[in-house]
Design an enzyme around this catalytic site. Structure first.
Site, short mmCIF file in Angstrom:
data_model
loop_
_atom_site.label_atom_id
_atom_site.label_comp_id
_atom_site.label_asym_id
_atom_site.label_seq_id
_atom_site.Cartn_x
_atom_site.Cartn_y
_atom_site.Cartn_z
N ASP A 69 0.84 -1.20 0.00
CA ASP A 69 0.00 0.00 0.00
C ASP A 69 0.88 1.26 0.00
OD1 ASP A 69 -2.29 1.49 0.05
OD2 ASP A 69 -2.77 1.12 2.16
N ASN B 22 -10.42 -3.01 -6.72
CA ASN B 22 -9.62 -2.03 -7.46
C ASN B 22 -10.23 -1.64 -8.82
OD1 ASN B 22 -6.35 -3.17 -6.27
ND2 ASN B 22 -7.66 -1.53 -5.51
C1 FPP Z 1 -1.75 0.23 -3.35
O1 FPP Z 1 -1.30 1.54 -3.44
C2 FPP Z 1 -1.18 -0.59 -4.42
C3 FPP Z 1 -1.91 -1.17 -5.41
C4 FPP Z 1 -3.37 -1.03 -5.53
C5 FPP Z 1 -1.29 -1.97 -6.48
C6 FPP Z 1 0.02 -2.62 -6.20
C7 FPP Z 1 0.67 -2.93 -7.49
C8 FPP Z 1 1.99 -2.90 -7.75
C9 FPP Z 1 3.00 -2.66 -6.74
C10 FPP Z 1 2.50 -3.10 -9.14
C11 FPP Z 1 2.16 -4.37 -9.85
C12 FPP Z 1 2.37 -5.63 -9.09
C13 FPP Z 1 3.16 -6.69 -9.48
C14 FPP Z 1 3.15 -7.95 -8.68
C15 FPP Z 1 4.05 -6.65 -10.63
P1 FPP Z 1 -2.38 2.71 -3.56
O2 FPP Z 1 -2.50 3.08 -4.99
O3 FPP Z 1 -3.67 2.28 -2.93
O4 FPP Z 1 -1.69 3.82 -2.75
P2 FPP Z 1 -2.39 4.98 -1.90
O5 FPP Z 1 -3.13 4.32 -0.79
O6 FPP Z 1 -1.25 5.80 -1.44
O7 FPP Z 1 -3.30 5.71 -2.85
#
Ligand code: FPP
Length: 247
Positions: free
Chosen positions: A18, A66
């Site tokens: 996250d 998501n």
């Molecule tokens: C949460 O951060 C993260 C995600 C929803 C996606 C995670 C994906 C990756 C790290 C890249 C792809 C994965 C692989 C395995 C190659 P957020 O966007 O919710 O952050 P925030 O809470 O700060 O808005």
């Protein structure tokens, strides 16, 4: 890993990655840049986990919820996973990493499903760390799908209701054959499970670290493993220390 004896290393670590968006916002960058940087942290995390002796590493890459994000961000996240598999599959295979994908597959776009299947099939014989990618995953969705399958078997007379045991439920989940996570870790300071491994995490140790996922380095990971090693796990019974003598 000098301070950790092998007995203290969790067999299975599951991570809620996250904070990509906040990492990007803090730098005046688009959220997608945070996800891109997040992929680099994924590569480091797989290496660190393998070196530390973790046998299973589960990463929450895209949740059932998501889809509610702006279309451009959803497309970018899909693109990043596809690019990761296309670019990194050969390296992961060479490093003896086995890949498993958990999550709902039926509503995935035609170009991503074959890639996920290829990643699983190419690496199915590997004996190193298992990288479990939770993609289009939600625990309630996973449990609902499993319950429907079991209910169908009961309705068809192939299964008696009393044959539905915790073991059979576990074997009906996407994670069949994968041990429950010893440690569920979430980055970015948020302290919730967000529909992640709700059945499997019944006795997991939970650890919430302040670092945003793109800032999750080898050092942060090793320090989390050290914190896990100091936890006392009881599984509803009496003390069963994870801290080995001398560590
Ligand atoms: C949460 O951060 C993260 C995600 C929803 C996606 C995670 C994906 C990756 C790290 C890249 C792809 C994965 C692989 C395995 C190659 P957020 O966007 O919710 O952050 P925030 O809470 O700060 O808005």
């Amino acid at each position: 890993m000098q301070n950790l004896l092998p007995i203290t290393v969790p067999e299975h670590v599951a991570i809620i990655m996250d904070g990509n968006g906040r990492w990007a916002n803090a730098r005046g960058l688009p959220r997608t840049m945070g996800h891109r940087k997040g992929v680099e942290a994924v590569r480091d995390a797989v290496k660190t986990a393998a070196e530390a002796g973790v046998r299973y590493l589960t990463l929450f890459a895209f949740s059932s919820e998501n889809w509610n994000r702006p279309q451009a961000e959803v497309t970018d996240l899909m693109g990043l996973l596809k690019a990761f598999i296309r670019r990194d599959l050969a390296d992961l295979h060479r490093e003896n990493v086995r890949i498993r994908i958990i999550g709902e597959r039926s509503n995935l776009r035609g170009d991503i499903l074959p890639l996920l299947i290829e990643a699983e099939e190419t690496t199915s014989g590997n004996t190193g760390i298992t990288l479990v990618i939770a993609f289009n995953y939600g625990a309630r969705d996973e449990l609902t799908r499993a319950m429907r399958r079991l209910a169908t078997e009961v309705a068809q007379g192939r299964l008696a209701p009393e044959d539905i045991t915790p073991e059979r439920i576990a074997a009906s989940l996407d994670t069949a054959g994968i041990p429950d996570p010893d440690l569920i870790l979430r980055t970015s300071g948020e302290e919730r499970l967000s529909n992640f491994l709700l059945w499997q995490g019944a006795y997991s140790e939970l650890l919430f670290v302040p670092e945003l996922w793109p800032d999750f380095t080898r050092e942060t990971f090793l320090s989390a493993l050290e914190k896990f090693a100091c936890r006392e796990r009881r599984f509803g019974g009496l003390a069963q220390p994870t801290l080995a003598v001398g560590s």
